[in-house]
Design a protein around this motif. Structure first.
Motif, PDB file in Angstrom:
ATOM      1  N   GLY A  60       0.804  -1.217   0.000  1.00 19.12           N
ATOM      2  CA  GLY A  60       0.000   0.000   0.000  1.00 19.12           C
ATOM      3  C   GLY A  60       0.835   1.265   0.000  1.00 19.12           C
ATOM      4  N   SER A  61       2.025   1.206   0.593  1.00 19.43           N
ATOM      5  CA  SER A  61       2.876   2.399   0.665  1.00 19.43           C
ATOM      6  C   SER A  61       3.621   2.674  -0.634  1.00 19.43           C
ATOM      7  CB  SER A  61       3.878   2.255   1.820  1.00 19.43           C
ATOM      8  OG  SER A  61       4.793   1.193   1.573  1.00 19.43           O
ATOM      9  N   ILE A  62       3.948   1.634  -1.409  1.00 17.99           N
ATOM     10  CA  ILE A  62       4.724   1.844  -2.634  1.00 17.99           C
ATOM     11  C   ILE A  62       3.844   2.013  -3.867  1.00 17.99           C
ATOM     12  CG2 ILE A  62       6.665   0.549  -1.705  1.00 17.99           C
ATOM     13  CD1 ILE A  62       5.893  -1.763  -3.565  1.00 17.99           C
ATOM     14  N   LEU A  63       2.556   1.683  -3.773  1.00 19.13           N
ATOM     15  CA  LEU A  63       1.683   1.827  -4.937  1.00 19.13           C
ATOM     16  C   LEU A  63       1.615   3.266  -5.456  1.00 19.13           C
ATOM     17  CD1 LEU A  63      -1.339  -0.587  -4.340  1.00 19.13           C
ATOM     18  CD2 LEU A  63       0.345  -0.649  -6.185  1.00 19.13           C
ATOM     19  N   PRO A  64       1.464   4.297  -4.577  1.00 17.01           N
ATOM     20  CA  PRO A  64       1.466   5.673  -5.101  1.00 17.01           C
ATOM     21  C   PRO A  64       2.765   6.031  -5.818  1.00 17.01           C
ATOM     22  CG  PRO A  64       0.619   5.620  -2.858  1.00 17.01           C
ATOM     23  CD  PRO A  64       1.185   4.263  -3.134  1.00 17.01           C
ATOM     24  N   PHE A  65       3.865   5.460  -5.345  1.00 12.87           N
ATOM     25  CA  PHE A  65       5.157   5.726  -5.968  1.00 12.87           C
ATOM     26  C   PHE A  65       5.227   5.086  -7.356  1.00 12.87           C
ATOM     27  CE2 PHE A  65       9.645   4.669  -6.671  1.00 12.87           C
ATOM     28  CZ  PHE A  65      10.204   5.923  -6.545  1.00 12.87           C
ATOM     29  N   LEU A  66       4.791   3.838  -7.469  1.00 13.49           N
ATOM     30  CA  LEU A  66       4.805   3.155  -8.763  1.00 13.49           C
ATOM     31  C   LEU A  66       3.807   3.776  -9.733  1.00 13.49           C
ATOM     32  CD1 LEU A  66       5.006  -0.579  -7.598  1.00 13.49           C
ATOM     33  CD2 LEU A  66       6.864   0.870  -8.407  1.00 13.49           C
ATOM     34  N   ARG A  67       2.704   4.319  -9.189  1.00  9.37           N
ATOM     35  CA  ARG A  67       1.679   4.911 -10.052  1.00  9.37           C
ATOM     36  C   ARG A  67       2.210   6.119 -10.815  1.00  9.37           C
ATOM     37  NH1 ARG A  67      -1.826   5.937  -6.389  1.00  9.37           N
ATOM     38  NH2 ARG A  67      -2.797   3.876  -6.481  1.00  9.37           N
ATOM     39  N   ILE A  68       3.140   6.866 -10.217  1.00 11.78           N
ATOM     40  CA  ILE A  68       3.723   8.030 -10.888  1.00 11.78           C
ATOM     41  C   ILE A  68       4.356   7.623 -12.212  1.00 11.78           C
ATOM     42  CG2 ILE A  68       5.506   9.817 -10.732  1.00 11.78           C
ATOM     43  CD1 ILE A  68       5.119   9.798  -7.717  1.00 11.78           C
ATOM     44  N   PHE A  69       5.147   6.563 -12.191  1.00 13.88           N
ATOM     45  CA  PHE A  69       5.840   6.113 -13.399  1.00 13.88           C
ATOM     46  C   PHE A  69       4.886   5.399 -14.351  1.00 13.88           C
ATOM     47  CE2 PHE A  69       8.962   6.496 -10.061  1.00 13.88           C
ATOM     48  CZ  PHE A  69      10.002   7.158 -10.686  1.00 13.88           C
ATOM     49  N   TYR A  70       3.938   4.670 -13.789  1.00 16.03           N
ATOM     50  CA  TYR A  70       2.986   3.959 -14.643  1.00 16.03           C
ATOM     51  C   TYR A  70       2.164   4.936 -15.477  1.00 16.03           C
ATOM     52  CZ  TYR A  70      -1.145   1.298 -15.970  1.00 16.03           C
ATOM     53  OH  TYR A  70      -2.172   0.725 -16.684  1.00 16.03           O
ATOM     54  N   GLU A  71       1.627   5.968 -14.849  1.00 17.34           N
ATOM     55  CA  GLU A  71       0.799   6.937 -15.568  1.00 17.34           C
ATOM     56  C   GLU A  71       1.633   7.766 -16.535  1.00 17.34           C
ATOM     57  OE1 GLU A  71      -1.127   9.133 -12.507  1.00 17.34           O
ATOM     58  OE2 GLU A  71      -2.616   7.561 -12.084  1.00 17.34           O
ATOM     59  N   ALA A  72       2.871   8.100 -16.155  1.00 15.38           N
ATOM     60  CA  ALA A  72       3.746   8.849 -17.066  1.00 15.38           C
ATOM     61  C   ALA A  72       4.060   8.018 -18.308  1.00 15.38           C
ATOM     62  CB  ALA A  72       5.033   9.247 -16.352  1.00 15.38           C
ATOM     63  N   THR A  73       4.290   6.732 -18.123  1.00 16.39           N
ATOM     64  CA  THR A  73       4.572   5.847 -19.248  1.00 16.39           C
ATOM     65  C   THR A  73       3.386   5.760 -20.189  1.00 16.39           C
ATOM     66  OG1 THR A  73       6.064   4.538 -17.859  1.00 16.39           O
ATOM     67  CG2 THR A  73       5.308   3.527 -19.891  1.00 16.39           C
ATOM     68  N   LEU A  74       2.188   5.682 -19.639  1.00 17.71           N
ATOM     69  CA  LEU A  74       0.994   5.630 -20.477  1.00 17.71           C
ATOM     70  C   LEU A  74       0.857   6.884 -21.322  1.00 17.71           C
ATOM     71  CD1 LEU A  74      -1.774   4.110 -18.147  1.00 17.71           C
ATOM     72  CD2 LEU A  74      -0.475   2.973 -19.953  1.00 17.71           C
ATOM     73  N   ARG A  75       1.133   8.033 -20.725  1.00 15.25           N
ATOM     74  CA  ARG A  75       0.935   9.295 -21.455  1.00 15.25           C
ATOM     75  C   ARG A  75       1.950   9.468 -22.585  1.00 15.25           C
ATOM     76  NH1 ARG A  75      -0.851  11.191 -16.215  1.00 15.25           N
ATOM     77  NH2 ARG A  75       1.303  11.543 -15.561  1.00 15.25           N
ATOM     78  N   ILE A  76       3.217   9.156 -22.340  1.00 14.53           N
ATOM     79  CA  ILE A  76       4.223   9.399 -23.377  1.00 14.53           C
ATOM     80  C   ILE A  76       4.275   8.285 -24.409  1.00 14.53           C
ATOM     81  CG2 ILE A  76       5.639  10.742 -21.795  1.00 14.53           C
ATOM     82  CD1 ILE A  76       7.544   8.365 -21.612  1.00 14.53           C
ATOM     83  N   SER A  77       3.592   7.184 -24.184  1.00 18.45           N
ATOM     84  CA  SER A  77       3.597   6.078 -25.153  1.00 18.45           C
ATOM     85  C   SER A  77       2.329   6.040 -25.989  1.00 18.45           C
ATOM     86  CB  SER A  77       3.773   4.735 -24.421  1.00 18.45           C
ATOM     87  OG  SER A  77       2.704   4.514 -23.504  1.00 18.45           O
ATOM     88  N   GLY A  78       1.514   7.088 -25.924  1.00 18.67           N
ATOM     89  CA  GLY A  78       0.299   7.125 -26.721  1.00 18.67           C
ATOM     90  C   GLY A  78       0.610   7.250 -28.210  1.00 18.67           C
ATOM     91  N   ASN A  79      -0.312   6.778 -29.048  1.00 19.41           N
ATOM     92  CA  ASN A  79      -0.092   6.832 -30.496  1.00 19.41           C
ATOM     93  C   ASN A  79      -1.201   7.564 -31.238  1.00 19.41           C
ATOM     94  OD1 ASN A  79      -2.157   5.029 -30.191  1.00 19.41           O
ATOM     95  ND2 ASN A  79      -1.067   3.261 -31.017  1.00 19.41           N
ATOM     96  N   SER A  80      -2.132   8.186 -30.510  1.00 24.77           N
ATOM     97  CA  SER A  80      -3.234   8.904 -31.153  1.00 24.77           C
ATOM     98  C   SER A  80      -3.162  10.407 -30.886  1.00 24.77           C
ATOM     99  CB  SER A  80      -4.580   8.352 -30.662  1.00 24.77           C
ATOM    100  OG  SER A  80      -4.706   8.497 -29.259  1.00 24.77           O
ATOM    101  N   TYR A  81      -2.053  10.867 -30.320  1.00 23.16           N
ATOM    102  CA  TYR A  81      -1.885  12.288 -30.044  1.00 23.16           C
ATOM    103  C   TYR A  81      -0.395  12.613 -30.011  1.00 23.16           C
ATOM    104  CZ  TYR A  81      -1.347  10.241 -25.387  1.00 23.16           C
ATOM    105  OH  TYR A  81      -0.956   9.449 -24.335  1.00 23.16           O
ATOM    106  N   VAL A  82      -0.094  13.914 -30.021  1.00 19.63           N
ATOM    107  CA  VAL A  82       1.300  14.365 -29.999  1.00 19.63           C
ATOM    108  C   VAL A  82       1.907  14.076 -28.626  1.00 19.63           C
ATOM    109  CG1 VAL A  82       2.825  16.341 -30.269  1.00 19.63           C
ATOM    110  CG2 VAL A  82       0.771  16.161 -31.679  1.00 19.63           C
ATOM    111  N   THR A  83       3.119  13.531 -28.613  1.00 20.14           N
ATOM    112  CA  THR A  83       3.773  13.194 -27.340  1.00 20.14           C
ATOM    113  C   THR A  83       5.062  13.968 -27.113  1.00 20.14           C
ATOM    114  OG1 THR A  83       4.928  11.342 -28.415  1.00 20.14           O
ATOM    115  CG2 THR A  83       2.827  10.859 -27.334  1.00 20.14           C
ATOM    116  N   SER A  84       5.646  14.551 -28.166  1.00 22.90           N
ATOM    117  CA  SER A  84       6.944  15.223 -28.001  1.00 22.90           C
ATOM    118  C   SER A  84       6.844  16.436 -27.078  1.00 22.90           C
ATOM    119  CB  SER A  84       7.495  15.652 -29.357  1.00 22.90           C
ATOM    120  OG  SER A  84       6.565  16.470 -30.046  1.00 22.90           O
ATOM    121  N   ASN A  85       5.670  17.071 -27.020  1.00 24.44           N
ATOM    122  CA  ASN A  85       5.531  18.277 -26.195  1.00 24.44           C
ATOM    123  C   ASN A  85       5.215  17.967 -24.736  1.00 24.44           C
ATOM    124  OD1 ASN A  85       2.957  17.355 -27.086  1.00 24.44           O
ATOM    125  ND2 ASN A  85       2.060  19.275 -26.394  1.00 24.44           N
ATOM    126  N   ILE A  86       4.991  16.695 -24.395  1.00 24.67           N
ATOM    127  CA  ILE A  86       4.670  16.360 -23.003  1.00 24.67           C
ATOM    128  C   ILE A  86       5.810  15.619 -22.303  1.00 24.67           C
ATOM    129  CG2 ILE A  86       2.205  16.243 -23.537  1.00 24.67           C
ATOM    130  CD1 ILE A  86       2.398  13.216 -23.413  1.00 24.67           C
TER     131      ILE A  86
END
Length: 360
Positions: free
Chosen positions: A95-121
């Protein structure tokens, strides 16, 4: 412990006790009235994000696992022979490390998208990760597992982005060319990464960004001027020496054109930032007449993908077999499905191949 426990279940538990275990586990979930409808999923060693998904799903079924220890003696006995049952401290650690892992998980999802521009984020995510690490360091005790993990990650972060010369300056320029952020946000973000009261690295990076942006603008301006000269050569006008013997009119036209080009960059940076919901590609398309040189720069920089995940997934056979909707498959079944599909594609009989695919 939780990670090892789930791995043990998949390798030795669910396949071995497929009938009794699943039925007993389902009853535990119903008795605990767990609203989460997802299943516990398998961790993939080559995909670190799957560790977060596995722990997140397991933590949501925490009470079901606790109750399962009392209702399924075979489950408790089997785990007791090896790694042992998950303790209260194990669940607290997850429970204590999940918020920490979520930071990287959500960042990875955003920069690996293929239906929108990612270079500016990309740089936005770099700043977001840094802020997330600092938040965890400030909000947790120095003796906690979360603090120690955040401290190790901070050192790893500084290895890649701890110095001004380690930044790809084009990724910073792209953020400046985003009308929602511009230079004001980048100056603020650099101050977040490099405390101006402790180091002058921030000033160095700001100076490098400002110089690089002007040099890039001058380069595209010269290319644009060359294209205009080529066009004008088809409409050559013979200068009237009698009315302009010293070439003053031609000189004034050159000065006016240079001033307009310089004013373009200054005008863009001084305008108010755009709405947070605007579409950056649409914005540059609609404003290309106002900022012709900057729009050419944005057009070429924004198309750069910052991640190869989308391309790797397009050629990944495992991604089509093992997905969030079929994450309950064992490693043996996933391997069998991928190998079978590969064998079918290698079949030399076209009619037989088509028949098998229609059946599948």
């Amino acid at each position: 412990m939780i990670l090892v426990l789930l791995g043990y279940l998949y390798e030795n538990g669910i396949d071995k006790f497929v009938g009794d275990f699943e039925e007993c586990y389902r009853k535990c979930v119903e008795r605990q009235k767990i609203k989460y409808k997802g299943h516990i999923c398998l961790d993939v060693e080559t995909r670190w994000n799957s560790t977060y998904l596995m722990l997140d799903a397991a933590f949501k079924h925490k009470m079901a696992f606790v109750e399962l220890e009392f209702y399924d003696t075979k489950y408790a006995n089997e785990l007791g022979k090896g790694i042992g049952l998950a303790s209260y401290e194990d669940w607290e650690y997850v429970g204590s490390i999940l918020p920490f892992l979520r930071i990287f998980y959500e960042a990875t999802l955003r920069i690996s998208g293929n239906s929108y521009v990612t270079s500016n984020i990309y740089m936005l995510e770099v700043v977001g990760i840094w802020n997330g690490i600092n938040h965890l360091l400030k909000s947790n005790a120095t003796s906690s597992a979360t603090y120690k993990m955040a401290e190790k990650t901070r050192k790893k972060y500084e290895k890649y982005w701890g110095e001004p010369n380690k930044f790809n300056i084009l990724l910073l320029i792209i953020v400046v060319l985003d009308p929602r952020y511009k230079m004001g946000y980048m100056n603020w973000a650099i101050n977040q990464l490099f405390d101006p009261e402790k180091t002058n690295d921030g000033w160095v990076l700001k100076s490098r960004l400002d110089t690089s942006l002007k040099l890039l603008f001058d380069e595209y301006r010269s290319q644009n001027r060359g294209a205009e000269n080529d066009t004008q050569q088809t409409h050559v006008e013979v200068p009237n020496y009698k009315h302009d013997p010293y070439g003053q009119n031609k000189f004034l036209q050159t000065i006016r054109l240079t001033s307009l080009n310089k004013y373009e960059l200054q005008k863009y940076l001084e305008e108010e930032i755009g709405e947070t919901t605007l579409n950056i590609l649409h914005w540059w398309k609609m404003n290309s007449c106002r900022f012709p040189i900057l729009s050419n720069i944005a057009q070429e920089l924004l198309v750069m993908p910052v991640s190869t995940i989308a391309y790797e997934y397009a050629f990944s056979m495992g991604g089509r077999v093992f997905d969030p909707y079929r994450s309950y498959l064992s490693q043996q079944k996933v391997e069998a499905l991928i190998c079978t599909q590969d064998w079918l594609k290698d079949t030399h009989s076209p009619s037989l191949l088509d028949y098998y695919f229609e059946e599948l």
